[in-house]
Design an enzyme around this catalytic site. Structure first.
Site, mmCIF file in Angstrom:
data_model
loop_
_atom_site.group_PDB
_atom_site.id
_atom_site.type_symbol
_atom_site.label_atom_id
_atom_site.label_comp_id
_atom_site.label_asym_id
_atom_site.label_seq_id
_atom_site.Cartn_x
_atom_site.Cartn_y
_atom_site.Cartn_z
ATOM 1 N N LYS A 1 -32.782 85.396 -49.480
ATOM 2 C CA LYS A 1 -33.383 86.404 -48.603
ATOM 3 C C LYS A 1 -34.739 86.734 -49.229
ATOM 4 O O LYS A 1 -35.047 87.890 -49.538
ATOM 5 C CB LYS A 1 -32.451 87.625 -48.508
ATOM 6 C CG LYS A 1 -32.846 88.650 -47.463
ATOM 7 C CD LYS A 1 -32.647 88.192 -46.020
ATOM 8 C CE LYS A 1 -33.240 89.213 -45.060
ATOM 9 N NZ LYS A 1 -33.185 88.769 -43.637
ATOM 10 N N ASP B 1 -19.975 84.247 -50.821
ATOM 11 C CA ASP B 1 -18.696 84.818 -50.397
ATOM 12 C C ASP B 1 -18.645 84.867 -48.876
ATOM 13 O O ASP B 1 -17.678 84.431 -48.244
ATOM 14 C CB ASP B 1 -18.557 86.232 -50.984
ATOM 15 C CG ASP B 1 -17.278 86.924 -50.541
ATOM 16 O OD1 ASP B 1 -16.213 86.275 -50.596
ATOM 17 O OD2 ASP B 1 -17.347 88.107 -50.145
HETATM 18 C C1 IPM Z 1 -13.306 85.297 -52.611
HETATM 19 C C2 IPM Z 1 -12.778 86.691 -52.435
HETATM 20 C C3 IPM Z 1 -13.128 87.513 -53.679
HETATM 21 C C4 IPM Z 1 -14.634 87.572 -53.760
HETATM 22 C C5 IPM Z 1 -12.509 88.916 -53.716
HETATM 23 C C6 IPM Z 1 -11.005 88.881 -53.568
HETATM 24 C C7 IPM Z 1 -12.897 89.663 -54.954
HETATM 25 O O1 IPM Z 1 -13.257 87.251 -51.272
HETATM 26 O O2 IPM Z 1 -12.892 84.631 -53.577
HETATM 27 O O3 IPM Z 1 -14.088 84.860 -51.781
HETATM 28 O O4 IPM Z 1 -15.270 88.444 -53.139
HETATM 29 O O5 IPM Z 1 -15.198 86.742 -54.471
HETATM 30 MG MG MG Z 2 -14.350 85.896 -50.049
#
Ligand code: IPM
Ligand code: MG
Length: 357
Positions: A192, A248
């Protein structure tokens, strides 16, 4: 040489899906002179209930000592109101951070048999094969300072810090370029940079590292555009590299291109390819304990473990071929089931993969 694998089933559907991956690994132990010893321990809410913390120091030490870790999922309604410092997710983040698993590989690969399972048109997703390389131990997930503070006027303010050092960007960029070299030599770096200085630096460093990989075509994309392009024309992507939070989000989005988030495996690696393997999905508390979950993401994560950490590419391929065979047989868990297919339970799916090995 015997190798040690620590299994951390965690919460929700975690125990069900890891049990199926364990079945597959044990079958390979018997049939293909795989020589691994599996042991099990607690993480997440399950660990909190016993130890008052989502990952005990003893479990952390076991993870450090193991050759590889296979993790199910963490979290659930029961623990949502806990203080953030002891929430189940913190157990997972501690493992990632202390094991220095900075490189998270999330392959969004569409098994051709599942082209109908995606909510997108089959012609948009057919042939899809993307590798998302997500930085996993830095960025806004770990940046300091962070917290919730009270301002002078009494109003509370939440804050987090999005930071990346040059060295952190460099090492994840190398992982991504090396992956691209083994694939179609195309890398998209997602940032970004039009708004955030931290990703302006990200972009600059990716371009510096790019000079060492002249065969790889690099392009840069803003994260909002990348989210749009993933559903508009996902096959334009080969390898995508991005920071912790964008990765994520984009990996959940990409999972739906493969039919279901229940199909998306992942590997989290350190600088020496030691790693933790887990499905990219969560603990799905709504279906936990009902033998409904799709164990394939976890089984495919076990395949990645054989490939990246345990040095058994042959068995990784064997598992992936078995999964493909089971899909050919028309067997589907609920999340990927479409008309004309046979719906099976989580454990039946695991059994079918073992049978197909
Ligand atoms: C992932 C999950 C995790 C993250 C959570 C459970 C902390 O969403 O592995 O993608 O945000 O990394
Ligand atoms: Mg995740």
């Amino acid at each position: 040489m015997t190798q040690q694998v620590l299994v951390l089933p965690g919460d929700g559907i975690g125990p069900e899906i890891t049990a199926e991956a364990v079945k597959v690994l044990e079958a390979l132990n018997r049939s293909d002179n795989l020589d691994i010893v599996l042991s099990e321990d607690l993480v997440g809410g399950a660990a909190y209930d016993v130890h008052g913390v989502p990952l005990s120091d003893e479990t952390m030490a076991k993870a450090q000592a193991a050759d590889a870790v296979l993790l199910g999922a963490v979290g659930g309604y029961k623990w949502e109101s806990l203080d953030i410092s002891v929430r189940p997710e913190k157990g997972l983040l501690r493992l990632r951070s202390e094991m220095q698993l900075f490189a998270n590989l999330r392959p969004a690969y569409l098994f051709p048999q599942l082209a109908d399972a995606s909510t997108l048109k089959p012609e948009i997703v057919a042939g899809l094969d993307i590798l998302i390389v997500r930085e996993l131990t830095g960025g806004i997930y770990f940046g300091q300072p962070r917290g919730i503070r009270t301002l002078e006027n009494g109003e509370r303010q939440g804050y987090n810090t999005y930071v990346y050092k040059e060295s952190e960007i460099k090492r994840i960029a190398h992982v991504a370029f090396q992956a691209a070299m083994k694939r179609n030599k195309k890398l998209t770096s997602v940032d970004k940079a039009n708004v955030l200085e931290v990703t302006e630096l990200w972009r600059e460093i990716v371009d510096v590292v790019a000079k060492e990989y002249p065969e790889v075509t690099v392009n840069h994309m803003y994260v909002d555009n990348a989210a749009m392009q993933l559903v508009f024309n996902p096959k334009q992507f080969d390898v995508m590299v991005t920071g912790n939070m964008f990765g994520d989000i984009l990996s959940d989005e990409a999972s739906m291109l493969t039919g279901s988030i229940g199909m998306l495996a992942s590997a989290s690696l350190d600088a020496n390819n030691k790693g933790m393997y887990e499905p990219s999905h969560g603990s799905a508390p709504d279906i936990a304990g009902q033998n409904l979950a799709n164990p394939l993401a976890t089984i495919l994560s076990a395949a990645m473990m054989l490939r990246y950490t345990l040095g058994r590419e042959d068995l990784a391929v064997k598992i992936e071929t078995a999964v493909s065979k089971v899909l050919d047989q028309g067997l589907r868990t609920g999340d990927i089931c479409s008309a004309g297919m046979t719906q099976v339970s989580c454990s039946e799916m695991g059994d079918a993969v073992v049978a197909a090995l």
